[in-house]
Design a protein around this motif. Structure first.
Motif, PDB file in Angstrom:
ATOM      1  N   SER A  85      53.913  27.716  59.925  1.00 47.11           N
ATOM      2  CA  SER A  85      53.535  28.162  58.802  1.00 47.11           C
ATOM      3  C   SER A  85      54.830  29.057  58.128  1.00 47.11           C
ATOM      4  N   GLY A  86      55.868  28.449  58.512  1.00 52.80           N
ATOM      5  CA  GLY A  86      56.773  28.945  57.457  1.00 52.80           C
ATOM      6  C   GLY A  86      57.833  30.443  58.313  1.00 52.80           C
ATOM      7  N   GLU A  87      57.150  31.178  59.228  1.00 54.15           N
ATOM      8  CA  GLU A  87      57.571  31.691  60.168  1.00 54.15           C
ATOM      9  C   GLU A  87      59.017  31.652  60.137  1.00 54.15           C
ATOM     10  N   GLN A  88      60.321  32.928  59.935  1.00 54.50           N
ATOM     11  CA  GLN A  88      61.545  31.553  61.072  1.00 54.50           C
ATOM     12  C   GLN A  88      61.981  33.639  61.878  1.00 54.50           C
ATOM     13  N   ARG A  89      60.745  33.743  62.866  1.00 54.58           N
ATOM     14  CA  ARG A  89      61.673  34.592  64.265  1.00 54.58           C
ATOM     15  C   ARG A  89      60.481  33.806  65.553  1.00 54.58           C
ATOM     16  N   LEU A  90      61.142  34.746  66.532  1.00 55.92           N
ATOM     17  CA  LEU A  90      60.633  34.410  67.826  1.00 55.92           C
ATOM     18  C   LEU A  90      59.382  34.891  68.639  1.00 55.92           C
ATOM     19  N   SER A  91      59.180  36.434  68.221  1.00 65.06           N
ATOM     20  CA  SER A  91      57.956  37.553  67.952  1.00 65.06           C
ATOM     21  C   SER A  91      57.578  37.288  69.667  1.00 65.06           C
ATOM     22  N   ASN A  92      58.644  37.530  70.371  1.00 65.93           N
ATOM     23  CA  ASN A  92      58.420  37.859  71.946  1.00 65.93           C
ATOM     24  C   ASN A  92      58.612  36.816  72.763  1.00 65.93           C
ATOM     25  N   PHE A  93      58.547  35.793  72.196  1.00 60.99           N
ATOM     26  CA  PHE A  93      58.324  33.790  73.146  1.00 60.99           C
ATOM     27  C   PHE A  93      59.606  33.860  74.010  1.00 60.99           C
ATOM     28  N   LEU A  94      59.334  33.396  74.928  1.00 56.64           N
ATOM     29  CA  LEU A  94      60.255  33.094  76.037  1.00 56.64           C
ATOM     30  C   LEU A  94      61.579  33.992  75.725  1.00 56.64           C
ATOM     31  N   LEU A  95      62.213  35.451  75.414  1.00 58.10           N
ATOM     32  CA  LEU A  95      63.734  35.299  74.724  1.00 58.10           C
ATOM     33  C   LEU A  95      64.115  35.359  75.744  1.00 58.10           C
ATOM     34  N   TRP A  96      64.471  35.254  77.078  1.00 58.29           N
ATOM     35  CA  TRP A  96      65.137  34.986  78.152  1.00 58.29           C
ATOM     36  C   TRP A  96      65.692  33.207  78.047  1.00 58.29           C
TER      37      TRP A  96
END
Length: 224
Positions: free
Chosen positions: A172-183
């Motif tokens: 969808s064109g979003e360019q962030r991790l949004s709290n996903f598997l940060l480690w």
């Protein structure tokens, strides 16, 4: 997997229609992973922040999850897919918790595709829980704090035994991790696709893998 709501809004449909179309995209993504020989696929299906959405939308999402668990598991098992779920499953109702555990048991012997589904998941909460578990182990005397390195700490995460992602695909064109598997995503390659999740198909999966294949991965090392 982002863009269900925008997909529905663009068509004058209720948000639940976007989530239902997104569920079909999940099937296409799993099929594409199998066809392309991908060994591990993680789907961020329901974030810990999603609980803050309107009650009716949360009910729609959990209803789709119930449908998935009742209607799709047998086929996934037949296709050789092993299911794992990460996240705070205790927030779901007991019937869903039971079905999640049952699906993991029923597919435990499969090896063709390891499918990890993140439900009620947030990476910061996962890291905090791992830190608490490590502290409790140290307090109990089963862990020497002096030996706590990255590998040991990773064993306290919900993804223990699961390899870190090589590539993260964000739709969808979003360019962030949004709290996903940060480690786990410390050295993952990020691919951003300008396609809403309900429209995602095998060609988009292939596009992401082609882009990944072009990347030179150095894991922090100096260029050769």
């Amino acid at each position: 997997m982002d863009g269900n709501g925008r997909w529905a809004a663009a068509r004058g449909l209720p948000r639940v229609a976007g989530h239902r179309a997104g569920a079909q995209a999940v099937r296409r993504a799993i099929e594409a992973a199998i066809t392309m020989g991908v060994g591990w696929l993680t789907l961020y299906a329901f974030s810990s922040e999603n609980w803050r959405r309107p009650v009716t939308e949360v009910m729609d999402l959990t209803g789709l999850l119930r449908h998935f668990l009742k209607s799709e598991i047998a086929e996934l098992k037949e296709r050789g897919v092993r299911l794992r779920f990460i996240g705070d499953r205790a927030r779901f109702e007991r019937d869903i918790q039971f079905d999640l555990s049952q699906a993991e048991r029923d597919t435990a012997a499969n090896t063709r595709l390891n499918l990890v589904v993140a439900l009620s998941y947030g990476a910061r909460a996962e890291i905090a829980a791992a830190a608490r578990a490590a502290a409790e182990a140290a307090h109990a005397g089963t862990l020497d704090p002096a030996t706590l390195d990255e590998t040991t700490f990773a064993g306290f995460l919900s993804t223990s035994g699961i390899p870190d992602p090589d590539v993260v695909i964000r739709t969808s064109g979003e360019q962030r991790l949004s709290n996903f598997l940060l480690w786990q995503c410390a050295y993952a390659e990020l691919v951003f696709l300008d396609v809403l999740w309900p429209d995602f198909g095998a060609s988009h999966f292939a596009e992401a893998l082609t882009e990944f294949a072009r990347r030179e991965r150095r894991f922090g090392a100096r260029p050769g």
